[in-house]
Design an enzyme around this catalytic site. Structure first.
Site, mmCIF file in Angstrom:
data_model
loop_
_atom_site.group_PDB
_atom_site.id
_atom_site.type_symbol
_atom_site.label_atom_id
_atom_site.label_comp_id
_atom_site.label_asym_id
_atom_site.label_seq_id
_atom_site.Cartn_x
_atom_site.Cartn_y
_atom_site.Cartn_z
ATOM 1 N N HIS A 154 0.222 -99.780 3.148
ATOM 2 C CA HIS A 154 0.348 -100.637 1.953
ATOM 3 C C HIS A 154 -0.611 -101.819 2.005
ATOM 4 O O HIS A 154 -0.349 -102.852 1.397
ATOM 5 C CB HIS A 154 1.781 -101.160 1.790
ATOM 6 C CG HIS A 154 2.839 -100.105 1.915
ATOM 7 N ND1 HIS A 154 3.449 -99.517 0.834
ATOM 8 C CD2 HIS A 154 3.375 -99.509 3.010
ATOM 9 C CE1 HIS A 154 4.321 -98.614 1.254
ATOM 10 N NE2 HIS A 154 4.291 -98.587 2.578
ATOM 11 N N SER A 275 -27.676 -113.052 -3.256
ATOM 12 C CA SER A 275 -27.550 -113.341 -4.684
ATOM 13 C C SER A 275 -28.793 -114.070 -5.168
ATOM 14 O O SER A 275 -29.444 -114.775 -4.407
ATOM 15 C CB SER A 275 -26.309 -114.207 -4.905
ATOM 16 O OG SER A 275 -26.429 -114.957 -6.097
#
Ligand code: ARG
Length: 493
Positions: A154, A275
């Site tokens: 999970h 970036s």
């Protein structure tokens, strides 16, 4: 050339372009030439065409083989590569001789054969890329059999395991992918030639002979099935899509683990980009693209299934539109596997952080409960409740797992069971230790270092076996190709 009889010549270029497969057909050029060669040899042997005509046609095909696809006119009005090849042969001989090339064959059986021949080589390449990726995963696993990390369910920390155990999990799935591709290859390895348009021919052809000349062991017997079937392509795309889904799961974890929040691996610079505005950024671009390709492959699979669904037998031009989905599936998967393979050869785990994550998240709670069963005689359900209560208290009081002692456990016992238990501080600490916990997990297939080493060795042997098979299959294809060319050369001398 085809429209000379029944139809007016095409006048609308856009429509020719729209219905032509010429662009995609460049990929099947070589097999198409080989199929024509094999077919002519068979026609001559069966005396369906005269030896001299066969020799002249083979001379033209041989020249084309040597000059390559650049020698062809790839105009869309010719419809496809099959017609371009025939046009070349007729130009190199004459209509009288070259016009015999298409005796007892159709583009329908020819294209199906050419796709299968192209595919069998492509599949060997993809399999080799998969096996290389598995090799890199197990090489990394070998170095990390004692690298403790949190195992997740999970996406919540569950139990401690090792980086090796995790890598072997992915490698095991990739091995099944390789086997699925191997089965797809077997399915693709039957020859449709001789089926002609759909109903065979009244010429006394020898289908098995053509198949053998092209390196096929079997023929696709039913002639309708031979030209109308594309389940081999669906099976291939399906196997490729499954493999890419497996790749995407690994890729996604690399993206997660490279983030500051997990910080469990270091992404080497050559697999990252920055970036254009944010100077600090290091983005995991290879893993992101690999993750995305699983979506693209899913699209290819659904697209191909949709083309085939409810398509009447046998050949329909719809089939032409499926082929590029197959090639794209092959190319995207092969390149993704190669990129991921390089990435897994370079990735660096951060063992201290991994261990910290495992130890600071109560990952050893199951082991402590098991210890209560073994040492204190509790039923597992009681032990589960006791450890759960201890954890709940620690969370509430912001107490780190490391600060917990046998006292905290005894307190939880009194709350849950109404009494203490007999367990020493040493037994408690041992159960609470991630490394000891992993070492104790000696289950077949489990994370204990000596167990995982066995899994690694087994995988390595499995990879070696499959690599051998890939090489043997590639050699068999190459041998058939060489032999065909030799037969052709003998006849054109
Ligand atoms: N270009 C076709 C394809 O790629 C070849 C077979 C065409 N057959 C036909 N009857 N038009 O599938």
């Amino acid at each position: 050339m085809l429209r000379r009889g029944r139809l007016k010549p095409p006048t609308d270029e856009m429509i020719s372009e729209y219905t032509s497969s010429m662009r995609a057909d460049v990929r099947i050029f070589k097999p198409v030439v080989q199929i024509n060669m094999a077919h002519i040899i068979m026609l001559a042997e069966r005396r369906i065409i005269p030896e001299e005509d066969a020799a002249a046609i083979l001379r033209a095909l041989h020249e084309l083989h040597e000059r390559g696809v650049e020698a062809l006119e790839l105009r869309p009005e010719l419809e496809d590569i099959h017609m371009a090849v025939e046009k070349f042969v007729i130009a190199a001989t004459d209509e009288e001789v070259g016009g015999k090339l298409h005796t007892a064959k159709s583009r329908n059986d020819q294209v199906a054969a050419a796709i299968r021949m192209t595919l069998r080589k492509d599949l060997l390449e993809v399999q080799a890329a998969l096996l290389e990726l598995i090799g890199n995963l197990i090489a990394l696993a070998e170095k990390n059999t004692r690298t403790i990390m949190p195992g997740y369910t999970h996406l919540q920390v569950a139990e401690p395991t090792t980086f090796a155990h995790y890598l072997v999990a992915h490698a095991s799935a990739f091995l099944r992918d390789a086997d699925r591709l191997s089965h797809a290859l077997e399915q693709a390895s039957s020859c449709p030639m001789g089926a002609c348009a759909l109903a065979g021919t009244s010429f006394p052809i020898d289908r098995m002979r053509v198949a053998r000349l092209l390196g096929f062991k079997h023929i696709l017997e039913n002639t309708i099935d031979a030209v109308g079937g594309r389940d081999f392509a669906l099976q291939t795309i399906s196997a490729l899509a499954i493999s890419m889904v497996n790749v995407s799961r690994l890729a996604d974890e690399l993206v997660l683990w490279g983030s500051a929040e997990f910080d469990m691996i270091e992404m080497p610079d050559e697999f990252a980009a920055t970036s254009s505005i944010m100077p600090q950024k290091k983005n995991p671009v290879v893993a992101e693209i690999a993750r995305a390709k699983a979506g693209r492959l899913t699209g290819n699979l659904v697209g191909a299934l949709a083309v085939m669904k409810a398509l009447p037998q046998s050949y329909n031009l719809d089939l032409q539109d499926l082929t590029p989905l197959l090639w794209d599936a092959i190319d995207q998967t092969r390149d993704s596997l190669k990129a991921m393979s390089k990435l897994m050869g370079a990735i660096e785990p951060k063992p201290e952080v991994m261990r910290e994550r495992a130890e600071m998240s109560f990952a050893t709670a199951t082991e402590l409960a098991d210890t209560l069963v073994r040492r204190a005689g509790l039923a597992f359900r009681d032990a589960h409740a006791v450890v759960g209560r201890m954890v709940a208290r620690a969370v509430k009081e912001h107490k780190s797992p490391r600060a917990l002692s046998i006292e905290d456990l005894q307190a939880a016992c009194r709350e849950i069971l109404g009494k203490g238990i007999s367990l020493t501080e040493k037994e408690f600490k041992e159960a609470w230790d991630a490394e000891k916990c992993v070492e104790a997990r000696g289950t077949l297939g489990g994370p204990a270092p000596k167990v995982i080493k066995g899994q690694i060795n087994q995988l390595r042997r499995a990879v070696k076996n499959r690599e051998k098979l890939v090489r043997a299959r590639a050699r068999a294809i190459a041998k058939a190709e060489t032999k065909l060319l030799k037969d052709v050369r003998r006849r054109v001398r």
